[in-house]
Design an enzyme around this catalytic site. Structure first.
Site, PDB file in Angstrom:
ATOM      1  N   LYS A 117       0.941  -1.382  -0.058  1.00  0.00           N
ATOM      2  CA  LYS A 117       0.024  -0.020   0.050  1.00  0.00           C
ATOM      3  C   LYS A 117       1.054   1.136   0.041  1.00  0.00           C
ATOM      4  O   LYS A 117       1.956   1.130   0.534  1.00  0.00           O
ATOM      5  CB  LYS A 117      -0.786   0.014   1.321  1.00  0.00           C
ATOM      6  CG  LYS A 117      -1.918   0.829   1.033  1.00  0.00           C
ATOM      7  CD  LYS A 117      -3.455   0.271   0.271  1.00  0.00           C
ATOM      8  CE  LYS A 117      -4.488   0.757   0.458  1.00  0.00           C
ATOM      9  NZ  LYS A 117      -5.600   0.053  -0.085  1.00  0.00           N
TER      10      LYS A 117
HETATM   11  N1  GLU Z   1      -7.271   0.292  -3.436  1.00  0.00           N
HETATM   12  C1  GLU Z   1      -7.827  -1.037  -3.653  1.00  0.00           C
HETATM   13  C2  GLU Z   1      -8.259  -1.716  -2.529  1.00  0.00           C
HETATM   14  O1  GLU Z   1      -7.852  -1.574  -1.279  1.00  0.00           O
HETATM   15  C3  GLU Z   1      -7.446  -1.694  -4.970  1.00  0.00           C
HETATM   16  C4  GLU Z   1      -6.285  -2.231  -5.063  1.00  0.00           C
HETATM   17  C5  GLU Z   1      -5.560  -2.726  -6.338  1.00  0.00           C
HETATM   18  O2  GLU Z   1      -6.403  -2.683  -7.287  1.00  0.00           O
HETATM   19  O3  GLU Z   1      -4.416  -3.047  -6.399  1.00  0.00           O
HETATM   20  O4  GLU Z   1      -8.502  -2.962  -2.566  1.00  0.00           O
END
Ligand code: GLU
Length: 427
Positions: A117
């Site tokens: 993240k």
């Molecule tokens: N931000 C989204 C999540 O928390 C998508 C992450 C992604 O598609 O890599 O799942």
């Protein structure tokens, strides 16, 4: 229902530390799995933690320094995957927790990724488009040796979307030479984005809610729904659930909650939001409540789709919903879990319920790599099947170990990651 007290209705992140919240569930699952102490340590700590300070020239001619992070929690199952958020609440522990949740989420969705993240502490609502672009490009440059099509693949998260992803593709491609759309997912369609990606998280929330309702013998056509958060995840989840026949009685955003027992007109709310700087302030389709009031409404289904730490030990006892489907990451604290479990509330946890987004991100990445693009129908069908399978897998683990769906989801994911770590070996 008590009347709104003040604008304490604003959705704010409460004080629980999200990484500690993650670890509390991790510890319970580790016991069930009888996890070896060394593997426990490998899975608990992030593999890599990068912090950057980005000097950006603001429109007023002064330089401002922004604090940014990228945390790679695990690459045991494949390249790390996870979004980038822009928010004043971003801090190291939040990004660490969100990165770990991505590891578990990808394992549950059965996609060959680890978890990561990113985040930048900033308030994009107070920045010009040019300032946001310069910040996004500076962050990409700082992370250019971390990101990679087979290494670490970012995506949108809170306050980021296709526009930011396009800048990341451009900056990364310029730096490395050669167009590299697969470096990021959630791109605009004309840059190699996937059909269905924008709606994917909400569609998956809907699929997991319907799976749970089937198990609970709740008839969607006779059920009421409250949704916290009216951004991409909240508004699109609401749309799909209304299409299934649920009656939407409350919605909210950071300006407060809006309640109408006769049903909120979703199309009107969306039009209102789009013509009102993206928020619901002044929406007349329901009476005004606080966000806390919304969480405690007498509804069948509650979908928290905003921030972390919304259902806590302070309000969990007042939650009246039979089913909670977590569109947001980390909306329920571990102390609240215990209270909800005792009350018999079924919670479809974030790492299962909102996995539709990263599932379609995976399809986008596969399309970028193969150069062959699927129809929207094909994407939606595949995503739906994958979400249903993930739900069934977690449901069976919960039955087997007689645990909540949240702990079952951790058990399922951690078992898979532990197996990969063991078979890959170590130094
Ligand atoms: N931000 C989204 C999540 O928390 C998508 C992450 C992604 O598609 O890599 O799942």
């Amino acid at each position: 229902m008590a009347k709104a007290k003040s604008l304490a209705s604003t959705i704010t992140a409460h004080s629980s530390n999200p990484f500690e919240e993650m670890i509390r569930r991790f510890d319970v699952a580790a016991k069930i799995l009888n996890l070896e102490a060394d593997i426990y340590d490998v899975m608990k700590y992030p593999a890599k933690n990068i912090e950057v300070n980005l000097p950006i020239m603001m429109d007023n001619g002064l330089i401002k320094v922004f604090n940014g992070y990228r945390v790679i929690h695990s690459t045991a199952l494949g390249p790390s995957k996870g979004g980038i958020r822009y928010s004043m609440d971003v801090n190291e522990d939040e990004v660490k927790a969100l990165a770990a949740w991505m590891t578990w989420k990808c394992a549950i969705a059965d996609i060959p990724y680890g978890g990561a993240k990113g985040g930048i502490k900033c308030d994009p609502s107070k920045m010009s488009v040019g300032e946001i672009e310069r910040l996004t490009r500076a962050y990409t440059k700082a992370m250019s040796d971390i990101f990679g099509v087979d290494k670490d693949i970012p995506a949108p998260d809170m306050n980021t979307g296709p526009r930011e992803m396009a800048w990341i593709v451009d900056e990364f491609s310029n730096l490395k030479g050669g167009f590299t759309p697969g470096i990021v997912t959630g791109k605009p369609l004309h840059l190699g984005g996937s059909l269905g990606r924008v709606e994917a998280t909400g569609r998956g929330v809907n699929t997991s809610a319907i799976c749970a309702m089937n198990k609970m013998k709740l008839n969607p056509k006779k059920s009421t729904l409250a949704v916290q958060g009216f951004g991409n995840v909240g508004s699109i989840s609401a749309r799909f659930l209304v299409e299934q026949g649920l009656k939407l009685v409350a919605i909210s955003d950071y300006t407060g909650a809006y309640y109408n027992p006769k049903g909120i007109d979703l199309a009107k709310a969306l039009t209102y939001r789009n013509s009102n700087k993206g928020n619901l302030e002044g929406f007349k389709g329901g009476s005004k409540l606080t966000n806390d009031d919304l969480l405690c409404l007498k509804v069948d289904v509650l979908a928290p789709c905003a921030l972390e730490n919304q259902i806590t030990k302070d309000n969990a006892a007042n939650v009246q919903a039979k089913l909670i489907v977590e569109g947001a990451n980390g909306p329920t604290t571990s102390a609240a879990d215990d209270i909800l479990n005792k009350k018999g509330v079924i919670v479809v946890p974030d790492i299962l319920a909102n996995g539709g987004g990263v599932t379609v991100s995976y399809f986008e990445w596969v399309q970028n790599r193969t150069g062959y693009y699927y129809s929207e129908e094909e994407i939606n069908k595949r995503a739906n099947n994958w979400m249903t399978k993930a739900f069934e897998n977690v449901w069976s683990v919960a039955q087997k170990h007689k645990t909540s769906l949240r702990i079952a989801a951790y058990v399922y994911a951690m078992n898979k990651v532990a197996t990969a770590i063991k078979s890959r070996g170590s130094y």
